[in-house]
Design a protein around this motif. Structure first.
Motif, short mmCIF file in Angstrom:
data_model
loop_
_atom_site.label_atom_id
_atom_site.label_comp_id
_atom_site.label_asym_id
_atom_site.label_seq_id
_atom_site.Cartn_x
_atom_site.Cartn_y
_atom_site.Cartn_z
N TYR A 84 -23.18 20.65 -6.36
CA TYR A 84 -22.07 21.57 -6.63
C TYR A 84 -21.29 21.88 -5.34
O TYR A 84 -20.14 22.33 -5.39
CB TYR A 84 -22.56 22.92 -7.18
N ASN A 105 -23.35 12.56 -5.84
CA ASN A 105 -21.95 12.88 -6.06
C ASN A 105 -21.76 14.31 -6.57
O ASN A 105 -22.67 14.93 -7.13
CB ASN A 105 -21.26 11.87 -6.96
N TYR A 106 -20.55 14.80 -6.35
CA TYR A 106 -20.20 16.16 -6.80
C TYR A 106 -20.33 16.25 -8.32
O TYR A 106 -19.99 15.31 -9.05
CB TYR A 106 -18.77 16.50 -6.39
N GLU A 107 -20.81 17.39 -8.77
CA GLU A 107 -20.73 17.70 -10.19
C GLU A 107 -20.40 19.18 -10.35
O GLU A 107 -20.86 20.01 -9.57
CB GLU A 107 -22.02 17.35 -10.93
N HIS A 113 -21.86 16.45 -15.64
CA HIS A 113 -20.98 15.28 -15.65
C HIS A 113 -20.97 14.67 -14.26
O HIS A 113 -20.68 15.34 -13.28
CB HIS A 113 -19.57 15.71 -16.05
N PHE A 114 -21.31 13.38 -14.17
CA PHE A 114 -21.44 12.71 -12.88
C PHE A 114 -20.30 11.71 -12.72
O PHE A 114 -20.20 10.76 -13.48
CB PHE A 114 -22.79 12.00 -12.80
N GLU A 115 -19.46 11.92 -11.73
CA GLU A 115 -18.29 11.08 -11.54
C GLU A 115 -17.83 11.20 -10.09
O GLU A 115 -17.86 12.27 -9.50
CB GLU A 115 -17.18 11.55 -12.49
N GLU A 188 -29.52 15.80 -15.43
CA GLU A 188 -29.35 14.36 -15.35
C GLU A 188 -29.98 13.65 -16.54
O GLU A 188 -29.38 12.75 -17.14
CB GLU A 188 -29.97 13.86 -14.04
N GLU A 229 -24.85 7.58 -11.13
CA GLU A 229 -23.51 7.54 -10.54
C GLU A 229 -23.20 6.26 -9.79
O GLU A 229 -22.04 5.83 -9.73
CB GLU A 229 -23.28 8.73 -9.62
#
Length: 397
Positions: A84, A105-107, A113-115, A188, A229
């Motif tokens: 975060y 990665n940022y969520e 949501h992983f993007e 996850e 990711e």
């Protein structure tokens, strides 16, 4: 050679600090910062190096990060806080001229949501600032991407099928526990599965697709298709890939506990009212589950993580399996943490080493597979995560 600031003093942060301290010719000054300074002080005491500095910082607050960066003046920040907080730390890096590395990665907090889009959007700003940001430098993501780049460089003209396989065959002797932050871990696993095939993403129900896979020195383990990711960046950076999937093992007891947690609403990430107080059920659950940092002492067995690849070399099809097995007890003996923390923390240190040596240094925002894999692979063997290759074996996939 360089000053490094480690943000986060959990299991992974503890391993990073140990490994950074083991390489003083590269990391000449070290600081560990966390929301709780006492946790940083405990890590320093365990390492036994009084020259490591510690600090308190709330990584949700850009102004606090900026003040810390300006006082310590690190060359690179290793972000092993919460996903975060990736964007606030990246913002602080841009404001203070500091380079950046993370392991996940940022969520956003309000949706699992992983993007990479949020972080890739920083590419131009980091380029213009002359700063390097290295994304996803743990094991998976991280080493899984470096393995793929290494395979592409040395063994294939065209990678067509990629399966990342992650097995934890260890036993922590708890009824139920997660190997890293329970909140992140459960988010996850309980989201929909997703894999890439023939130019499109295919969504599955959570843990819907599974099959037994055989892991070296471990044997067959039921393996479940998840979304992870690094698939997003790997299919972008290796466009010849026709299919990319990620598999992870879970025991039946673990899955039973997980199903009950979901069925009774404890996996919810929205707020509920409890006696006039707003709480997030999953965050409450995190508070009562065993701390992943405390699992190492009684943890036995090992992890096995690798890439199973099929593709073309000189017009002929070949298969390639590259993997690492990591002993929980060996990891604990060295760092006081179990193997899952170790396999994430060691690559984060190596990525920062690559940057400080000038090998992985170019302005912009990059995933690990966009750099030269060879010097990183050399350090994996030296720093405790040796890798093994199987050429033209049965991939089972």
């Amino acid at each position: 050679m360089g000053k490094v600031l480690i943000i986060g003093a959990g299991g992974v942060g503890t391993v990073v600090a140990h490994k950074v301290a083991q390489n003083p010719e590269v990391f000449t000054e070290i600081m560990i910062a966390s929301r709780t300074k006492a946790k940083c002080d405990a890590v320093v005491k365990a390492i036994g190096n009084p020259n490591i500095q510690t600090a308190q910082v709330d990584a949700d607050k850009v102004d606090e990060l900026v003040a810390l960066f300006e006082s310590f003046r690190p060359e690179i920040v290793i972000n092993v806080a919460l996903p975060y907080q990736d964007l606030t730390i990246m913002e602080a890096c841009l404001k203070t001229g500091v380079n950046y590395l993370d392991t996940a990665n940022y969520e956003p907090k309000d949706v699992a949501h992983f993007e990479y889009s949020w972080q890739w959007a920083y590419k131009k700003r980091f380029e213009e600032a002359g700063l390097t940001a290295i994304l996803g430098c743990g094991f998976d993501p991280g080493v899984s991407g470096v393995y793929t780049a290494y395979a592409a460089k040395h063994h294939f003209d065209e990678i067509q099928y990629l399966d990342i396989v992650d097995c934890n065959a260890g036993n922590h002797h708890k009824a139920f526990a997660t190997n890293f932050n329970p909140e992140i871990n459960i988010r996850e696993i309980t989201q929909n599965g997703r894999y890439y095939e023939n130019g499109q993403w295919i969504t599955t129900q959570p843990l819907e697709i599974h099959k037994p896979l055989t892991y070296p020195n471990i044997g067959p383990r039921e393996s479940y298709l998840l979304y992870h990711e690094e698939l997003e960046s790997l299919v972008k950076n290796f466009p010849t890939i026709k299919r990319a999937r990620f598999w992870m093992t879970f025991g039946q007891e673990y899955l039973t506990h997980l199903r009950v947690i979901q069925d009774i609403g404890m996996a919810r990430i929205d707020e509920v009212d409890y006696n006039g107080v707003k709480i997030v059920p999953l965050q409450f659950l995190k508070a009562v589950l065993p701390n992943p940092q405390d699992l190492g002492k009684n943890y036995d067995g090992e992890t096995s993580i690798g890439c199973r690849i099929r593709g073309l070399k000189d017009g002929k099809e070949h298969t390639y399996y590259i993997y690492n097995n990591c002993s929980h007890q060996a990891a604990y003996k060295e760092t006081g943490m179990q193997g899952v923390s170790y396999t994430t923390g060691v690559p984060a240190m190596i990525g920062a080493m690559m940057f400080l040596k000038g090998i992985w240094k170019k302005p912009g925002v990059w995933n690990v597979e966009e750099f030269d894999p060879d010097p990183f692979m050399e350090q994996l063997n030296k720093q405790g995560l040796p890798w093994h290759e199987v050429m033209d074996g049965d991939l089972e996939l």
